[in-house]
Design an enzyme around this catalytic site. Structure first.
Site, PDB file in Angstrom:
ATOM      1  N   HIS A 100       0.834  -1.196   0.000  1.00 15.96           N
ATOM      2  CA  HIS A 100       0.000   0.000   0.000  1.00 15.96           C
ATOM      3  C   HIS A 100       0.877   1.258   0.000  1.00 15.96           C
ATOM      4  O   HIS A 100       0.617   2.217  -0.743  1.00 15.96           O
ATOM      5  CB  HIS A 100      -0.910  -0.026   1.241  1.00 15.96           C
ATOM      6  CG  HIS A 100      -1.935   1.053   1.268  1.00 15.96           C
ATOM      7  ND1 HIS A 100      -2.647   1.352   2.401  1.00 15.96           N
ATOM      8  CD2 HIS A 100      -2.374   1.914   0.321  1.00 15.96           C
ATOM      9  CE1 HIS A 100      -3.479   2.343   2.152  1.00 15.96           C
ATOM     10  NE2 HIS A 100      -3.323   2.712   0.893  1.00 15.96           N
ATOM     11  N   GLU A 103       2.357   1.645  -3.383  1.00 17.86           N
ATOM     12  CA  GLU A 103       1.358   2.186  -4.321  1.00 17.86           C
ATOM     13  C   GLU A 103       1.331   3.717  -4.227  1.00 17.86           C
ATOM     14  O   GLU A 103       1.331   4.418  -5.237  1.00 17.86           O
ATOM     15  CB  GLU A 103      -0.019   1.601  -4.001  1.00 17.86           C
ATOM     16  CG  GLU A 103      -1.168   2.232  -4.775  1.00 17.86           C
ATOM     17  CD  GLU A 103      -2.410   2.383  -3.924  1.00 17.86           C
ATOM     18  OE1 GLU A 103      -2.973   3.496  -3.903  1.00 17.86           O
ATOM     19  OE2 GLU A 103      -2.809   1.408  -3.256  1.00 17.86           O
ATOM     20  N   HIS A 104       1.304   4.235  -2.993  1.00 19.49           N
ATOM     21  CA  HIS A 104       1.300   5.697  -2.811  1.00 19.49           C
ATOM     22  C   HIS A 104       2.599   6.314  -3.329  1.00 19.49           C
ATOM     23  O   HIS A 104       2.583   7.392  -3.944  1.00 19.49           O
ATOM     24  CB  HIS A 104       1.137   6.034  -1.325  1.00 19.49           C
ATOM     25  CG  HIS A 104      -0.278   5.997  -0.857  1.00 19.49           C
ATOM     26  ND1 HIS A 104      -0.988   7.120  -0.501  1.00 19.49           N
ATOM     27  CD2 HIS A 104      -1.134   4.952  -0.678  1.00 19.49           C
ATOM     28  CE1 HIS A 104      -2.211   6.784  -0.124  1.00 19.49           C
ATOM     29  NE2 HIS A 104      -2.320   5.458  -0.217  1.00 19.49           N
ATOM     30  N   GLU A 178       4.693   9.458   2.832  1.00 17.82           N
ATOM     31  CA  GLU A 178       3.618   8.527   2.491  1.00 17.82           C
ATOM     32  C   GLU A 178       3.456   7.381   3.491  1.00 17.82           C
ATOM     33  O   GLU A 178       2.364   6.861   3.651  1.00 17.82           O
ATOM     34  CB  GLU A 178       3.850   7.968   1.083  1.00 17.82           C
ATOM     35  CG  GLU A 178       3.865   9.012  -0.016  1.00 17.82           C
ATOM     36  CD  GLU A 178       2.564   9.799  -0.081  1.00 17.82           C
ATOM     37  OE1 GLU A 178       1.492   9.197   0.152  1.00 17.82           O
ATOM     38  OE2 GLU A 178       2.622  11.017  -0.345  1.00 17.82           O
ATOM     39  N   GLU A 200      -4.426   7.022   6.951  1.00 16.55           N
ATOM     40  CA  GLU A 200      -5.521   6.435   6.175  1.00 16.55           C
ATOM     41  C   GLU A 200      -5.999   5.128   6.814  1.00 16.55           C
ATOM     42  O   GLU A 200      -7.202   4.879   6.931  1.00 16.55           O
ATOM     43  CB  GLU A 200      -5.054   6.171   4.744  1.00 16.55           C
ATOM     44  CG  GLU A 200      -6.117   5.571   3.828  1.00 16.55           C
ATOM     45  CD  GLU A 200      -5.587   5.279   2.437  1.00 16.55           C
ATOM     46  OE1 GLU A 200      -5.986   4.249   1.858  1.00 16.55           O
ATOM     47  OE2 GLU A 200      -4.771   6.081   1.931  1.00 16.55           O
TER      48      GLU A 200
END
Length: 458
Positions: A100, A103-104, A178, A200
């Site tokens: 994840h 990905e960011h 991130e 998040e």
């Protein structure tokens, strides 16, 4: 029995209708470019298969890049909402959320395109109709679409540069921004942890249903890549290091571990030429081992209880969630569609199961979910706003109706009604938006979870 990619995508489309993920074609009366023949090589890509996909009036071509082994599926039709997607198999071996975070990071600029946020820049400054990136349990995917072929070609190049040459190799601060970092508002403030993914996932796991879904997987598939929190557990995200991210990128973000999907009315030769000359030609084929999930049959029902944190003073009466899960192993495509129909029938507000659930006041609601986005699909009966003391009654209720179906099946009229509704949905499939994006990401999920583009035709 012949096995073809076109069938696989037809199956994906039909199943997606049952799972409320319907897609679409926007037909334009224009000429389509002639397709190559099997065995022909186009810009370094060899044609493996050419088939019809009548469900959406399309033709499909499966290409394999000769130098790297990268796969590309071209879905040709008259849709002018063109799409491109690239996916990588990205197994997660812990809860740090490395995939994840990566990905960011990949959409935080590249060597050629050093933008702070590629997604927002493209969304606000281009003719894109969709742009995003997603991390699932076993893969990461990067879809984009546009009504302009020239624009899509450029957007595909931007995405390829981001996934293969992310700026993080030259700027460690991207990782800190991130993933996670320590920060203080001023010299008198407390030391806090922050970061895009960290924050998040604190929000995501602040939802009891999301937390329960991850706990279900940990119970069903212990010590496997399917039991990890793919987005990252905030308590574990802070264990992630810059070196972990670089190692993961170096291992999995390679053409040999990729699947691309090109969709719509486009000159596929332009895309293949760009992909080969600008990116894939710089790589050699690499043998990348992906762990395959093995599930040993349970000898008995496994039961676990997980605590969920709440604020002091919160009323916790009837605030629990109870999930009753079934891993669906070694099922044919026809059987999987049958399970999807079962979920529709049990989940209907007028079903006997739901009516008895309400009569017995076992909770706020019972939801039936069939998750096919996993290597081993899972059917879950989820009861919300209930109490732990009711778990035996909930299990007995579900077992009663499952046993009844095994013995007597559903009424033919009820099954026919569900199938008729889905067929009506299929007949309108060309009327709904973003077929290219939806189909591409679902094909990527099948490829990652089942390690193949080949599926048996019943």
């Amino acid at each position: 029995m012949k096995k073809v990619v076109s069938y696989m995508m037809s199956f994906v489309l039909i199943l997606s209708i049952f799972l409320n993920a319907a897609p679409c074609v926007n037909a334009a009366q224009t000429e389509l470019k002639a397709l190559p023949e099997v065995g022909q090589v186009v810009a370094g890509f060899k044609v493996q298969e050419v088939e019809d996909m009548e469900l959406i009036d399309s033709k499909t071509v499966l290409f394999e890049h000769e130098k790297t082994g990268a796969k590309l599926i071209f879905i040709q039709n008259k849709d002018t909402n063109r799409a491109f997607d690239i996916s990588f198999k990205t197994p997660a071996f812990n809860d740090t959320g490395v995939n994840h975070v990566l990905e960011h990071i990949t959409v935080s600029g590249s060597q050629k395109y050093p933008m702070k946020n590629v997604l927002f820049t493209i969304l606000n400054q281009t003719y894109s109709t969709f742009i995003n990136a997603f991390t699932a349990q076993n893969f990461t995917t990067y879809p984009v679409s546009s009504l302009s072929e020239d624009q899509l070609l450029k957007l595909a190049e931007v995405y390829l540069d981001c996934v293969y040459y992310p700026s993080v190799y030259n700027d460690k601060n991207i990782f800190k921004r991130e993933a996670w970092r320590y920060e203080m508002a001023d010299n008198k403030a407390e030391l806090n942890i922050s970061g895009t993914v960290y924050n998040e996932m604190k929000g995501a796991l602040g939802n009891i249903s999301t937390a329960a879904a991850y706990n279900d997987l940990k119970t069903l598939f212990p010590n496997s890549t399917q039991s990890t929190i793919s987005g990252g557990d905030p308590d574990k995200v802070k264990d992630l290091t810059y070196e972990d991210v670089i190692k993961t990128h170096d291992t999995y973000y390679h053409p040999s571990n990729s699947l691309m999907v090109l969709y719509g009315n486009v000159d596929y030769q332009r895309f293949l030429k760009m992909i080969d000359e600008s990116y894939l030609s710089k790589y050699n084929k690499k043998d990348i081992k992906i762990e395959k999930l093995k599930l040993e049959p349970f000898n008995k029902t496994i039961e676990k209880t997980f605590k969920y944190p709440v604020a002091v003073g919160t009323n916790t009466q009837n605030a629990s969630q109870i999930d009753y899960c079934f891993p669906i192993k070694n099922m044919s495509d026809e059987d999987l569609l049958g399970i999807a129909v079962l979920g529709e029938l049990f989940g209907s507000e007028t079903s006997a199961l739901k009516q008895e659930f309400r009569d017995k006041k076992l909770g706020g609601d019972i939801l039936i979910n069939f998750n096919t986005g996993l290597s081993i699909p899972v059917l879950t009966f989820s009861v919300q706003n209930t109490d732990e003391s009711k778990k035996a009654d909930i299990k007995a209720l579900v077992d009663k109706y499952l046993n009844s179906i095994v013995k007597s099946g559903f009424k033919s009229a009820d099954v026919d009604a569900v199938l008729a509704g889905e067929i009506r949905g299929l007949s309108n499939i060309t009327e709904t938006p973003n077929l290219g994006v939806n189909l591409s990401t679902q094909v990527g999920s099948f490829w990652a979870n089942f390690d193949s583009l080949i599926f048996t035709i019943i």
